[in-house]
Design an enzyme around this catalytic site. Structure first.
Site, PDB file in Angstrom:
ATOM      1  N   SER A  13       0.805  -1.229   0.000  1.00 39.86           N
ATOM      2  CA  SER A  13       0.000   0.000   0.000  1.00 39.86           C
ATOM      3  C   SER A  13       0.830   1.268   0.000  1.00 39.86           C
ATOM      4  CB  SER A  13      -0.932  -0.004   1.221  1.00 39.86           C
ATOM      5  OG  SER A  13      -0.180  -0.199   2.400  1.00 39.86           O
ATOM      6  N   ARG A  14       2.059   1.172   0.522  1.00 41.73           N
ATOM      7  CA  ARG A  14       2.900   2.376   0.679  1.00 41.73           C
ATOM      8  C   ARG A  14       4.334   2.058   0.279  1.00 41.73           C
ATOM      9  NH1 ARG A  14       4.054   3.710   5.970  1.00 41.73           N
ATOM     10  NH2 ARG A  14       2.981   2.001   7.010  1.00 41.73           N
ATOM     11  N   VAL A  63       0.784 -10.173   8.260  1.00 35.36           N
ATOM     12  CA  VAL A  63       1.598 -11.305   7.789  1.00 35.36           C
ATOM     13  C   VAL A  63       2.246 -12.077   8.937  1.00 35.36           C
ATOM     14  CG1 VAL A  63       2.091 -10.359   5.486  1.00 35.36           C
ATOM     15  CG2 VAL A  63       3.660  -9.876   7.390  1.00 35.36           C
ATOM     16  N   ASN A  89       7.511  -8.052   1.028  1.00 33.48           N
ATOM     17  CA  ASN A  89       8.052  -6.705   1.233  1.00 33.48           C
ATOM     18  C   ASN A  89       7.635  -6.098   2.584  1.00 33.48           C
ATOM     19  OD1 ASN A  89       8.776  -3.764   0.249  1.00 33.48           O
ATOM     20  ND2 ASN A  89       6.603  -3.718   0.793  1.00 33.48           N
ATOM     21  N   SER A 141      17.679  -6.341   3.458  1.00 34.03           N
ATOM     22  CA  SER A 141      18.238  -5.001   3.713  1.00 34.03           C
ATOM     23  C   SER A 141      19.743  -5.125   3.849  1.00 34.03           C
ATOM     24  CB  SER A 141      17.664  -4.441   5.013  1.00 34.03           C
ATOM     25  OG  SER A 141      18.397  -3.319   5.434  1.00 34.03           O
ATOM     26  N   TYR A 154      16.061  -5.901  13.733  1.00 33.82           N
ATOM     27  CA  TYR A 154      15.835  -5.721  12.290  1.00 33.82           C
ATOM     28  C   TYR A 154      16.920  -6.444  11.471  1.00 33.82           C
ATOM     29  CZ  TYR A 154      14.950  -3.092   7.933  1.00 33.82           C
ATOM     30  OH  TYR A 154      14.660  -2.722   6.634  1.00 33.82           O
ATOM     31  N   ALA A 156      18.793  -8.940  12.380  1.00 36.52           N
ATOM     32  CA  ALA A 156      18.628 -10.396  12.520  1.00 36.52           C
ATOM     33  C   ALA A 156      17.507 -10.887  11.603  1.00 36.52           C
ATOM     34  CB  ALA A 156      18.325 -10.755  13.972  1.00 36.52           C
ATOM     35  N   LYS A 158      16.465  -9.510   8.836  1.00 39.31           N
ATOM     36  CA  LYS A 158      16.832  -9.366   7.419  1.00 39.31           C
ATOM     37  C   LYS A 158      17.936 -10.347   7.023  1.00 39.31           C
ATOM     38  CE  LYS A 158      13.879  -6.138   6.375  1.00 39.31           C
ATOM     39  NZ  LYS A 158      12.807  -6.391   5.400  1.00 39.31           N
ATOM     40  N   ILE A 187      16.425   3.992   1.303  1.00 36.14           N
ATOM     41  CA  ILE A 187      15.460   4.365   0.261  1.00 36.14           C
ATOM     42  C   ILE A 187      14.485   5.349   0.911  1.00 36.14           C
ATOM     43  CG2 ILE A 187      13.742   3.494  -1.385  1.00 36.14           C
ATOM     44  CD1 ILE A 187      16.561   2.233  -1.806  1.00 36.14           C
TER      45      ILE A 187
HETATM   46  P1  NAP Z   1       6.890   1.523   4.779  1.00 32.81           P
HETATM   47  O1  NAP Z   1       6.858   2.729   3.902  1.00 32.81           O
HETATM   48  O2  NAP Z   1       6.931   1.693   6.260  1.00 32.81           O
HETATM   49  O3  NAP Z   1       5.631   0.588   4.381  1.00 32.81           O
HETATM   50  C1  NAP Z   1       5.443  -0.615   5.058  1.00 32.81           C
HETATM   51  C2  NAP Z   1       4.346  -1.410   4.382  1.00 32.81           C
HETATM   52  O4  NAP Z   1       4.247  -2.691   5.051  1.00 32.81           O
HETATM   53  C3  NAP Z   1       2.965  -0.795   4.501  1.00 32.81           C
HETATM   54  O5  NAP Z   1       2.216  -1.137   3.354  1.00 32.81           O
HETATM   55  C4  NAP Z   1       2.379  -1.459   5.743  1.00 32.81           C
HETATM   56  O6  NAP Z   1       0.949  -1.463   5.780  1.00 32.81           O
HETATM   57  C5  NAP Z   1       2.924  -2.868   5.552  1.00 32.81           C
HETATM   58  N1  NAP Z   1       3.010  -3.671   6.783  1.00 32.81           N
HETATM   59  C6  NAP Z   1       3.683  -3.375   7.927  1.00 32.81           C
HETATM   60  N2  NAP Z   1       3.524  -4.364   8.827  1.00 32.81           N
HETATM   61  C7  NAP Z   1       2.707  -5.297   8.244  1.00 32.81           C
HETATM   62  C8  NAP Z   1       2.137  -6.526   8.658  1.00 32.81           C
HETATM   63  N3  NAP Z   1       2.371  -7.027   9.881  1.00 32.81           N
HETATM   64  N4  NAP Z   1       1.344  -7.208   7.795  1.00 32.81           N
HETATM   65  C9  NAP Z   1       1.103  -6.725   6.561  1.00 32.81           C
HETATM   66  N5  NAP Z   1       1.607  -5.562   6.093  1.00 32.81           N
HETATM   67  C10 NAP Z   1       2.393  -4.856   6.931  1.00 32.81           C
HETATM   68  O7  NAP Z   1       8.150   0.595   4.435  1.00 32.81           O
HETATM   69  P2  NAP Z   1       9.231   0.722   3.231  1.00 32.81           P
HETATM   70  O8  NAP Z   1      10.272   1.699   3.624  1.00 32.81           O
HETATM   71  O9  NAP Z   1       8.537   0.840   1.939  1.00 32.81           O
HETATM   72  O10 NAP Z   1       9.935  -0.729   3.339  1.00 32.81           O
HETATM   73  C11 NAP Z   1       9.457  -1.844   2.619  1.00 32.81           C
HETATM   74  C12 NAP Z   1      10.405  -3.014   2.845  1.00 32.81           C
HETATM   75  O11 NAP Z   1      11.721  -2.639   2.429  1.00 32.81           O
HETATM   76  C13 NAP Z   1      10.525  -3.425   4.311  1.00 32.81           C
HETATM   77  O12 NAP Z   1      10.654  -4.815   4.401  1.00 32.81           O
HETATM   78  C14 NAP Z   1      11.809  -2.758   4.744  1.00 32.81           C
HETATM   79  O13 NAP Z   1      12.417  -3.423   5.835  1.00 32.81           O
HETATM   80  C15 NAP Z   1      12.633  -2.880   3.489  1.00 32.81           C
HETATM   81  N6  NAP Z   1      13.719  -1.913   3.414  1.00 32.81           N
HETATM   82  C16 NAP Z   1      13.454  -0.582   3.398  1.00 32.81           C
HETATM   83  C17 NAP Z   1      14.503   0.304   3.336  1.00 32.81           C
HETATM   84  C18 NAP Z   1      14.273   1.782   3.283  1.00 32.81           C
HETATM   85  O14 NAP Z   1      15.273   2.504   3.325  1.00 32.81           O
HETATM   86  N7  NAP Z   1      13.051   2.258   3.204  1.00 32.81           N
HETATM   87  C19 NAP Z   1      15.821  -0.169   3.321  1.00 32.81           C
HETATM   88  C20 NAP Z   1      16.049  -1.525   3.328  1.00 32.81           C
HETATM   89  C21 NAP Z   1      14.981  -2.414   3.376  1.00 32.81           C
HETATM   90  P3  NAP Z   1       0.121  -0.205   6.425  1.00 32.81           P
HETATM   91  O15 NAP Z   1       0.281   0.946   5.426  1.00 32.81           O
HETATM   92  O16 NAP Z   1      -1.264  -0.668   6.518  1.00 32.81           O
HETATM   93  O17 NAP Z   1       0.784   0.113   7.733  1.00 32.81           O
END
Ligand code: NAP
Length: 244
Positions: A13-14, A63, A89, A141, A154, A156, A158, A187
């Site tokens: 969604s985001r 999830v 994701n 990550s 986190y 652990a 990843k 990101i």
């Molecule tokens: P984000 O903007 O915080 O979005 C998180 C998304 O996950 C939202 O759609 C949220 O739903 C959903 N979510 C959270 N907990 C959930 C659950 N228990 N069950 C189902 N859905 C759940 O995150 P992002 O920055 O896009 O990150 C996405 C992925 O990339 C993550 O795994 C993160 O660890 C990884 N990552 C991100 C970065 C970065 O710099 N951003 C770097 C490395 C890895 P709601 O909107 O309903 O809350």
């Protein structure tokens, strides 16, 4: 590149997940995405995807709850007729130095980021085996590769995803199913909003900038498409050179 395919994207969604949904939809895939609780954002993403001319639906599903993942995949198969691509994701952070990190903080992050991915893979596994095809992409990550102070839980989770990816890849390689991981650096999303103004972090990145959600989506598209059919068990960093 993905016409005729159904992609399930958790946390679609985001942020990164939404960018993946959009790019997959632009490439012809029908999209079932999962979200935790922000229904307004999920509805906006669903309409955006529908406006691209594909079938799209958001499902509220935690999830980290095995029973919910079983029910949602059943519902998606009934709605869409099958699944060909899974992107794990959905992820959360609960950053603290270890003396302040409660066991609940550790469990919550591992339950969502790692066990959530395992539960989703468990649900699509028999489908992919039967159809002798499928793509699984786990969003890890760089924190899982090189560690990060304040992110023991986190990192652990990843790092665990890397082991999960390779094990799934070995189990399913002879059945035409590929499983790979993407390890993003910083990101720009809601998750990294607090870091966004930190010039010190940017300077530590050889490319001197945060990545864009689209950067990750393009890599996910490659891994979801037949352009990557001979790649499995791989972990690809996308971090502007940060962890090299
Ligand atoms: P984000 O903007 O915080 O979005 C998180 C998304 O996950 C939202 O759609 C949220 O739903 C959903 N979510 C959270 N907990 C959930 C659950 N228990 N069950 C189902 N859905 C759940 O995150 P992002 O920055 O896009 O990150 C996405 C992925 O990339 C993550 O795994 C993160 O660890 C990884 N990552 C991100 C970065 C970065 O710099 N951003 C770097 C490395 C890895 P709601 O909107 O309903 O809350």
């Amino acid at each position: 590149m993905l016409k005729g395919k159904v992609a399930v994207v958790t946390g679609g969604s985001r942020g990164i997940g939404a960018a993946i949904c959009k790019l997959f939809a632009e490439n012809g895939a029908d999209i079932a995405f999962l979200y935790a609780g922000n229904t307004q954002k999920a509805e906006e993403t669903q309409s955006l995807l529908e406006n691209l001319g594909v079938k799209a639906k958001g499902y509220q599903c935690n999830v980290a709850d095995a029973a919910q993942t079983a029910a949602v995949v059943k519902e998606i198969v009934a709605d869409f007729g099958g699944v060909q691509i899974l992107v794990n994701n959905a992820g959360i952070t609960k950053d603290k130095l270890i003396p302040m990190m409660k066991a609940e903080d550790f469990d919550a992050v591992v339950d969502t980021n790692l066990k959530g991915s395992f539960y989703m893979i468990k649900q699509v596994y028999p489908l992919f085996l039967k159809q002798k095809a499928g793509k699984i992409i786990n969003i890890s990550s760089v924190s899982g590769l090189i560690g990060n102070a304040g992110q023991a839980n986190y990192s652990a989770s990843k790092a665990g995803l890397v082991g999960l990816t390779k094990s799934v890849a070995k189990e399913l390689a002879s059945r035409g199913v590929c499983c790979n991981a993407i390890a993003p650096g910083f990101i720009a999303t809601d998750m990294t909003e607090t870091f966004a103004v930190n010039e010190e972090i940017k300077n530590a990145i050889p490319m001197k900038r945060f990545g864009k959600t689209d950067d990750v989506a393009k890599l996910a598209l490659f891994l979801a498409s037949d352009a990557s059919d001979y790649i499995t068990g791989e972990v690809i960093r996308i971090d502007g050179g940060m962890a090299m």
